[in-house]
Design an enzyme around this catalytic site. Structure first.
Site: not given
Ligand code: UD1
Ligand code: MG
Length: 451
Positions: A12-13, A18
């Site tokens: 949840a970071a 959006r």
């Molecule tokens: C991610 C998946 C993708 C999947 C999609 C589903 C990866 C590389 N990709 O992509 O395969 O289809 O989710 O929704 O995992 N977050 C952190 N720290 C970070 C990055 C993200 O806490 O450094 C958390 C975000 O808050 C979020 C979740 O991880 O809750 C997913 O991150 P997001 O950036 O939405 O990943 P997607 O690019 O959508």
């Protein structure tokens, strides 16, 4: 063999830009509860042993909201793989499985989490929850081998046209043994199109070690991610549909289910009837046989057996209605105990009060509970009768069985069984009206003549 332990790591970071909000995304409510708490409830119901929430810096409000569940801070947002690694210290000494979840997918059910954990028990080293969205958009794609096992997850940006044609997508939910997962994650690199450490890379790394990986599928509805207010509204609708069905399955009649809005914690007894356009805020308990008529707004209230509420009633926090109470139209009740069989049927405000059993509060009665600085109590005895349009200026006590004359402003205590009337004496002047009218008519005619 003893059941394997499982720890949830909830990511949840993300900033949730959006949402265009000062509030962290996972703190936005659905059905009266922050998103993150929906997920924690599912984790709880699936009987997981513990959870760690990975949050960004400046997300103290999330850490506070989830406590005593522990949280870990990811200082730089370097990708989902890096985010999971940030939970490693919080899980020091933990032996068992890690179940990775995303904080912004609040609709996941405990049953689905159970199926993912089952697939782990069935022998897959890494289990990924997949789904086939109507629009696969930019989700990561799940590449299967000829036996239907999982070979790799390819991020959309890094995928070939053939891989992009795959409809089976990565939800983000993944389960693996904690030691294996952290070991694989330490090998993940960021030489991809986003320059991030992808959690998804652990699948190919596990396959490289000859470990079997599996996909469990779930309906798209459960995996809806909330990234915007629009998606929040869609998720709210899904949860409301679930809550309406739960209410009906438990024996409530909803005359127009689609216009009744629940909170996740709304408790309804059996044979409760709810009319159209009723909203339940958090903290409401409704006993058996209650009727809630159309257009009521209810929060933080307890409604006793056989009570009738509404139409158009508002129950605010601390409203407690005992059995067979009637609260009618345009009546507001706050921090008030209304004892058995008492009635306030029309246009009334009851705040910081007790209404004794069987008392009758007439139309337009107001408890004047606030003097601009302090709140004070009004105590209405059992069987008392408050005449219409009375103002009860608190602190004040109306004794059992007392009668208040209509239109009174009551500023002093009234003993039991007394009559109190506090208003101007009525005067009747026989024959006064006719000469008055004659005089006025003549006046009007004279004025017209002059102009
Ligand atoms: C991610 C998946 C993708 C999947 C999609 C589903 C990866 C590389 N990709 O992509 O395969 O289809 O989710 O929704 O995992 N977050 C952190 N720290 C970070 C990055 C993200 O806490 O450094 C958390 C975000 O808050 C979020 C979740 O991880 O809750 C997913 O991150 P997001 O950036 O939405 O990943 P997607 O690019 O959508
Ligand atoms: Mg996303």
């Amino acid at each position: 063999m003893a059941q394997r332990k499982t720890a949830a790591v909830i990511l949840a970071a993300g900033k949730g830009t959006r949402m265009k909000s000062a509030l962290p995304k996972v703190m936005h409510p659905l059905a009266g509860r922050p998103m993150i708490k929906h997920l924690l409830a599912a984790v709880d119901a699936a009987k997981l042993d513990r959870a760690v929430i990975v949050i960004g810096p400046e997300m103290d409000s999330v850490a506070e909201a989830v406590a005593p569940v522990s949280s870990a801070v990811q200082r730089d947002r370097l990708g989902t793989g890096h985010a999971v690694l940030c939970a490693k210290d919080a899980l020091a000494g933990f032996a068992g499985d890690v179940l990775v979840l995303y904080g912004d997918t609040p609709l996941l059910t405990p049953e689905t989490l159970g199926r993912v954990m089952q697939a782990r028990s069935d022998g897959a080293a890494v289990v990924v929850l997949g789904f086939e969205p109507v629009d696969p958009a930019a989700y990561g794609r799940l590449v299967l081998d000829s036996q239907g096992g999982l070979d790799a997850i390819v991020e959309y940006k890094d995928a070939t046209p053939q891989q992009r044609a795959i409809r089976l997508c990565n939800s983000g939910v993944m389960a693996a043994d904690a030691r294996l997962l952290f070991d694989l994650l330490s090998k993940v690199r960021n030489d991809n199109s986003k320059g991030e450490y992808y959690l998804t890379d652990v699948v190919a790394l596990a396959r490289g070690k000859g470990l079997p990986c599996a996909v469990v599928r779930a309906p798209e509805e459960e995996l809806l991610g909330v990234n915007s207010r629009g998606e929040q509204a869609v998720a709210e609708a899904v949860i409301q549909t679930r809550l309406r069905h739960r209410a009906m399955d438990n024996g409530a009649t909803l005359i127009d289910p689609s216009s009744v809005f629940f909170s996740v914690d709304t408790e309804l007894g059996q044979d409760v009837t709810i009319g159209p356009n009723v909203v339940f805020g958090p903290g409401v308990t409704v006993a058996d046989g209650v009727e809630i008529r159309a257009f009521c707004h209810i929060e933080g209230a307890k409604i006793g057996r056989g009570a009738i509420v509404g139409p158009f009633a508002r129950l605010r926090p601390g409203a407690v209605l005992q059995n067979d109470v009637h609260i009618g139209n345009f009546v507001e009740v706050k921090a008030t105990l209304v004892e058995s069989g008492a009635k306030a049927n029309h246009l009334t405000y009851l705040g910081d009060a007790r209404v004794g059993a069987g008392a009758n509060v007439g139309a337009g009665t107001i408890t004047c509970n606030y003097d601009g600085f302090l709140k004070s109590l009004t105590d209405i005895g059992a069987g008392a009768f408050i005449g219409s349009n009375s103002a009860l200026v608190a602190p004040v006590k109306i004794g059992d069985g007392a009668i208040i004359g209509a239109g009174s402003v009551i500023t002093e205590d009234v003993p039991a069984d007394a009559l109190a009337a506090a208003r101007g004496e009525m005067r009747v002047v026989p024959g006064w009206a006719k000469p008055y009218r004659e005089r006025k008519k003549a006046e009007k005619a004279a004025r017209k003549k002059r102009s």
